[in-house]
Design a protein around this motif. Structure first.
Motif, PDB file in Angstrom:
ATOM      1  N   LEU A 196       0.820  -1.204   0.000  1.00 49.90           N
ATOM      2  CA  LEU A 196       0.000   0.000   0.000  1.00 49.90           C
ATOM      3  C   LEU A 196       0.856   1.257   0.000  1.00 49.90           C
ATOM      4  O   LEU A 196       1.913   1.313   0.642  1.00 49.90           O
ATOM      5  N   TYR A 197       0.378   2.277  -0.707  1.00 44.11           N
ATOM      6  CA  TYR A 197       1.003   3.592  -0.661  1.00 44.11           C
ATOM      7  C   TYR A 197       0.431   4.360   0.528  1.00 44.11           C
ATOM      8  O   TYR A 197      -0.681   4.088   0.991  1.00 44.11           O
ATOM      9  N   ASP A 198       1.193   5.328   1.016  1.00 47.21           N
ATOM     10  CA  ASP A 198       0.734   6.126   2.156  1.00 47.21           C
ATOM     11  C   ASP A 198      -0.599   6.801   1.855  1.00 47.21           C
ATOM     12  O   ASP A 198      -1.477   6.886   2.727  1.00 47.21           O
ATOM     13  N   SER A 199      -0.765   7.267   0.632  1.00 49.09           N
ATOM     14  CA  SER A 199      -2.011   7.945   0.263  1.00 49.09           C
ATOM     15  C   SER A 199      -3.199   6.980   0.311  1.00 49.09           C
ATOM     16  O   SER A 199      -4.326   7.387   0.650  1.00 49.09           O
ATOM     17  N   GLN A 200      -2.962   5.710  -0.014  1.00 48.26           N
ATOM     18  CA  GLN A 200      -4.034   4.713   0.036  1.00 48.26           C
ATOM     19  C   GLN A 200      -4.410   4.385   1.471  1.00 48.26           C
ATOM     20  O   GLN A 200      -5.593   4.220   1.784  1.00 48.26           O
ATOM     21  N   ILE A 201      -3.411   4.303   2.336  1.00 48.06           N
ATOM     22  CA  ILE A 201      -3.679   4.061   3.761  1.00 48.06           C
ATOM     23  C   ILE A 201      -4.501   5.211   4.345  1.00 48.06           C
ATOM     24  O   ILE A 201      -5.467   4.997   5.096  1.00 48.06           O
ATOM     25  N   GLU A 202      -4.123   6.439   3.979  1.00 52.38           N
ATOM     26  CA  GLU A 202      -4.857   7.617   4.455  1.00 52.38           C
ATOM     27  C   GLU A 202      -6.302   7.590   3.955  1.00 52.38           C
ATOM     28  O   GLU A 202      -7.239   7.891   4.710  1.00 52.38           O
ATOM     29  N   LEU A 203      -6.502   7.173   2.688  1.00 48.81           N
ATOM     30  CA  LEU A 203      -7.841   7.103   2.121  1.00 48.81           C
ATOM     31  C   LEU A 203      -8.674   6.037   2.824  1.00 48.81           C
ATOM     32  O   LEU A 203      -9.868   6.242   3.093  1.00 48.81           O
ATOM     33  N   LEU A 204      -8.064   4.911   3.151  1.00 52.07           N
ATOM     34  CA  LEU A 204      -8.753   3.852   3.885  1.00 52.07           C
ATOM     35  C   LEU A 204      -9.230   4.353   5.248  1.00 52.07           C
ATOM     36  O   LEU A 204     -10.370   4.101   5.659  1.00 52.07           O
ATOM     37  N   GLU A 205      -8.347   5.072   5.932  1.00 50.35           N
ATOM     38  CA  GLU A 205      -8.695   5.580   7.256  1.00 50.35           C
ATOM     39  C   GLU A 205      -9.769   6.661   7.180  1.00 50.35           C
ATOM     40  O   GLU A 205     -10.703   6.690   7.997  1.00 50.35           O
ATOM     41  N   ASN A 206      -9.671   7.535   6.192  1.00 55.27           N
ATOM     42  CA  ASN A 206     -10.640   8.621   6.054  1.00 55.27           C
ATOM     43  C   ASN A 206     -12.036   8.103   5.714  1.00 55.27           C
ATOM     44  O   ASN A 206     -13.044   8.736   6.040  1.00 55.27           O
ATOM     45  N   ASN A 207     -12.090   6.932   5.050  1.00 56.18           N
ATOM     46  CA  ASN A 207     -13.381   6.357   4.670  1.00 56.18           C
ATOM     47  C   ASN A 207     -13.856   5.280   5.646  1.00 56.18           C
ATOM     48  O   ASN A 207     -14.849   4.602   5.377  1.00 56.18           O
ATOM     49  N   ASN A 208     -13.130   5.128   6.769  1.00 53.51           N
ATOM     50  CA  ASN A 208     -13.508   4.175   7.828  1.00 53.51           C
ATOM     51  C   ASN A 208     -13.693   2.751   7.305  1.00 53.51           C
ATOM     52  O   ASN A 208     -14.670   2.075   7.643  1.00 53.51           O
ATOM     53  N   ILE A 209     -12.746   2.327   6.462  1.00 51.35           N
ATOM     54  CA  ILE A 209     -12.806   0.988   5.879  1.00 51.35           C
ATOM     55  C   ILE A 209     -12.057   0.005   6.773  1.00 51.35           C
ATOM     56  O   ILE A 209     -10.879   0.231   7.098  1.00 51.35           O
ATOM     57  N   GLU A 210     -12.712  -1.059   7.168  1.00 53.13           N
ATOM     58  CA  GLU A 210     -12.020  -2.141   7.868  1.00 53.13           C
ATOM     59  C   GLU A 210     -11.228  -2.923   6.820  1.00 53.13           C
ATOM     60  O   GLU A 210     -11.804  -3.433   5.863  1.00 53.13           O
ATOM     61  N   TYR A 211      -9.926  -3.026   7.029  1.00 55.37           N
ATOM     62  CA  TYR A 211      -9.103  -3.676   6.018  1.00 55.37           C
ATOM     63  C   TYR A 211      -7.923  -4.405   6.640  1.00 55.37           C
ATOM     64  O   TYR A 211      -7.545  -4.183   7.800  1.00 55.37           O
ATOM     65  N   SER A 212      -7.328  -5.283   5.864  1.00 49.93           N
ATOM     66  CA  SER A 212      -6.040  -5.903   6.190  1.00 49.93           C
ATOM     67  C   SER A 212      -5.239  -5.975   4.910  1.00 49.93           C
ATOM     68  O   SER A 212      -5.789  -5.904   3.804  1.00 49.93           O
ATOM     69  N   ASN A 213      -3.933  -6.103   5.066  1.00 46.53           N
ATOM     70  CA  ASN A 213      -3.050  -6.011   3.910  1.00 46.53           C
ATOM     71  C   ASN A 213      -1.929  -7.047   3.998  1.00 46.53           C
ATOM     72  O   ASN A 213      -1.397  -7.316   5.071  1.00 46.53           O
ATOM     73  N   GLN A 214      -1.605  -7.637   2.845  1.00 43.61           N
ATOM     74  CA  GLN A 214      -0.514  -8.612   2.777  1.00 43.61           C
ATOM     75  C   GLN A 214       0.124  -8.530   1.401  1.00 43.61           C
ATOM     76  O   GLN A 214      -0.517  -8.126   0.430  1.00 43.61           O
ATOM     77  N   PHE A 215       1.402  -8.904   1.331  1.00 39.22           N
ATOM     78  CA  PHE A 215       2.087  -8.952   0.042  1.00 39.22           C
ATOM     79  C   PHE A 215       3.207  -9.978   0.122  1.00 39.22           C
ATOM     80  O   PHE A 215       3.444 -10.581   1.172  1.00 39.22           O
ATOM     81  N   ASP A 216       3.866 -10.210  -1.010  1.00 36.41           N
ATOM     82  CA  ASP A 216       4.922 -11.225  -1.117  1.00 36.41           C
ATOM     83  C   ASP A 216       4.402 -12.602  -0.695  1.00 36.41           C
ATOM     84  O   ASP A 216       5.016 -13.306   0.121  1.00 36.41           O
ATOM     85  N   LEU A 217       3.274 -12.991  -1.253  1.00 35.11           N
ATOM     86  CA  LEU A 217       2.650 -14.251  -0.891  1.00 35.11           C
ATOM     87  C   LEU A 217       3.138 -15.395  -1.786  1.00 35.11           C
ATOM     88  O   LEU A 217       3.481 -15.187  -2.945  1.00 35.11           O
ATOM     89  N   THR A 218       3.117 -16.597  -1.249  1.00 37.47           N
ATOM     90  CA  THR A 218       3.386 -17.789  -2.050  1.00 37.47           C
ATOM     91  C   THR A 218       2.138 -18.122  -2.867  1.00 37.47           C
ATOM     92  O   THR A 218       1.051 -17.594  -2.613  1.00 37.47           O
ATOM     93  N   ASP A 219       2.282 -19.016  -3.825  1.00 35.45           N
ATOM     94  CA  ASP A 219       1.123 -19.439  -4.619  1.00 35.45           C
ATOM     95  C   ASP A 219       0.042 -20.049  -3.731  1.00 35.45           C
ATOM     96  O   ASP A 219      -1.159 -19.801  -3.926  1.00 35.45           O
ATOM     97  N   GLU A 220       0.447 -20.823  -2.747  1.00 37.70           N
ATOM     98  CA  GLU A 220      -0.513 -21.447  -1.839  1.00 37.70           C
ATOM     99  C   GLU A 220      -1.205 -20.387  -0.990  1.00 37.70           C
ATOM    100  O   GLU A 220      -2.412 -20.480  -0.725  1.00 37.70           O
ATOM    101  N   ASP A 221      -0.457 -19.363  -0.575  1.00 36.65           N
ATOM    102  CA  ASP A 221      -1.053 -18.262   0.177  1.00 36.65           C
ATOM    103  C   ASP A 221      -2.124 -17.552  -0.656  1.00 36.65           C
ATOM    104  O   ASP A 221      -3.213 -17.232  -0.161  1.00 36.65           O
TER     105      ASP A 221
END
Length: 329
Positions: A196-221
């Motif tokens: 996530l970019y900082d601007s996206q995190i700020e947008l998530l918070e401003n819109n009160n979105i419940e979220y979680s974030n992950q990256f660098d996942l394996t194929d099984e993940d």
């Protein structure tokens, strides 16, 4: 028969590797296969030079040399051999505003590769049409990407009270910002894959979105992300194919995607379509999918049927025919 595959540097991304790994695993045993990754991930002249030198050292006149995508320019090192080039999209041209850079890209990433290659595989009819709008050639054929068999139908009871919405990718074309604004006030959990970019995190918070974030996942993940979600969200602004649509459909999940090509072609109508530049349209699609069980069920059933077109057995058969035709030519 030997197939010599050339891949871009893995530091650029693993999407092309993933698609072709599925294909190569299916073809293994039918052909003698070699795999090479170029040493440089940049596109400056020095990087192009080193990549071409590398490819020249690995070229094989007795084999079919297949460039799997992105590094179109290394075909210069394969002149005089039997070559296939896969073109995924023309984003390298479509998003370039500088006319000098655009001509440079057109020459080395499109014009010369089309002249040198024996055949050019487009991963969608939209990519084929886009190429033909810029230069005529009779070398094009369409072979879709194969979906990995690890994605299989997993029944899940839809969480109507708080659905998990899986969003793949955070780049400009993945349309995350409009997704966030469209979800304002809708009870859900937004699961975002990608940094996530900082601007996206700020947008998530401003819109009160419940979220979680992950990256660098394996194929099984990644497979588990589809299994554990209720909705696959893919309202992209630009794509060459749209693999998350098929992965979601094959898993048995309802898909929300853009009413643009090639996403219409790939989904075959088995998705909730949105206007990707219209927040209200995206929001309404979520509300329809969440509230209407029969609509959801219909899309899921149609999606499971559509995903069969992209089975690795079907796609590998098309590649076998292509390789055999090139070898005989």
């Amino acid at each position: 028969m030997k197939i010599n595959y050339f891949f871009r540097h893995p530091g650029i991304g693993h999407s092309i590797h993933r698609v072709f790994r599925t294909l190569i695993e299916e073809l293994d045993g039918s052909f003698e296969i070699s795999i090479h990754e170029v040493p440089c991930e940049g596109s400056k002249p020095i990087h192009i030079l080193w990549n071409n030198i590398f490819v020249h050292t690995k070229r094989d006149k007795q084999a079919i040399n297949h460039i799997t995508g992105h590094i179109h320019d290394v075909i210069l090192a394969l002149t005089g051999t039997k070559t296939i080039l896969t073109i995924h999209d023309l984003v390298f041209l479509d998003n370039v505003k500088n006319p000098i850079k655009r001509f440079y890209k057109w020459l080395f990433w499109l014009y010369l590769p089309l002249k040198i290659a024996d055949k050019v595989v487009c991963i969608s009819n939209q990519t084929k049409r886009n190429i033909l709008s810029k230069i005529y050639t009779n070398k094009l054929l369409v072979i879709y990407n194969a979906v990995d068999p690890i994605f299989n139908h997993q029944v899940r009871i839809f969480n109507q009270d708080k659905p998990v919405i899986l969003h793949i990718g955070t780049g400009w074309n993945k349309n995350l910002n409009r997704t966030i604004e469209a979800l304002n006030g809708i009870t859900c959990h937004l699961r975002i894959i990608g940094k996530l970019y900082d601007s996206q995190i700020e947008l998530l918070e401003n819109n009160n979105i419940e979220y979680s974030n992950q990256f660098d996942l394996t194929d099984e993940d990644i497979r588990n992300e589809y299994v554990n979600c209720d909705i696959v969200n893919f309202p992209s602004l630009y794509e060459g194919f749209g693999m998350p649509i098929i992965e979601g459909q094959q898993t048995g999940r309802v898909v929300v995607t853009s009413k643009i090509e090639p996403l219409i072609e790939v989904s075959c109508g088995a998705a909730a379509f949105v206007k990707p530049d219209n927040i209200h349209s995206i929001r309404q699609a979520y509300l329809n999918v969440i509230s209407d069980e029969s609509y959801r069920t219909s899309l899921i059933e149609k999606g499971l049927e559509n995903a069969k077109r992209f089975s690795v057995k079907n796609i590998s058969h098309q590649y076998k025919e292509l390789y055999q035709n090139i070898a005989r030519a």
